[in-house]
Design a protein around this motif. Structure first.
Motif: not given
Length: 147
Positions: A93-122
């Motif tokens: 996955f490229g930068d744009r795809e990863r940004e989309s992943f983070f956007g979806v995650k932020a919608a459901f986990d805005p406080d980053r409580l669920l598995n922070p920094d796992k499953q989506i590479p920075t």
């Protein structure tokens, strides 16, 4: 570990895994769903030997997953992505795809409580892994060195 592979490339992947056995000095049993291209390679190693652990769990496993991507598929078939596969996502996955992943995650986990920094590479993690995607000769973040 599981990776996806187009069914027409199963034999090619199995041959490449055989070559990887020589490269890494380890054996690999291959179990897979021939009908859907879902691969479950079982790398045999001594978990008490740190060198074998790194060759098997990190290098050999990553090589198999990245070969799946190179052959037109994905780093996961049915088990999802966790810590073991996160670096290989940098290849798929490229930068744009990863940004989309983070956007979806932020919608459901805005406080980053669920598995922070796992499953989506920075981006930083992907840059460290050495596979940062550079398009048109321009880096999306110019403060990172060229690889």
């Amino acid at each position: 570990m599981d990776g996806g592979i187009p069914r027409k490339h199963i034999a090619e992947l199995l041959q490449r895994i055989k070559d990887m056995e020589t490269k890494y000095g380890l054996r690999c049993m291959n179990v897979f769903h021939a009908g859907d291209g879902n691969m479950h390679p079982l790398i045999l190693f001594n978990g008490a030997d740190e060198d074998e652990w790194h060759r098997a769990a990190e290098a050999f496993g990553s090589d198999i997953l990245e070969t799946c991507v190179a052959l037109g598929s994905t780093v996961t078939g049915e088990h999802g992505v966790g810590i073991e596969k996160i670096n290989s996502m940098c290849v798929q996955f490229g930068d744009r795809e990863r940004e989309s992943f983070f956007g979806v995650k932020a919608a459901f986990d805005p406080d980053r409580l669920l598995n922070p920094d796992k499953q989506i590479p920075t981006l930083h993690r992907c840059a460290e892994y050495g596979h940062m995607r550079v398009k048109g000769g321009a880096l999306p973040h110019p403060d990172f060195p060229h690889f």
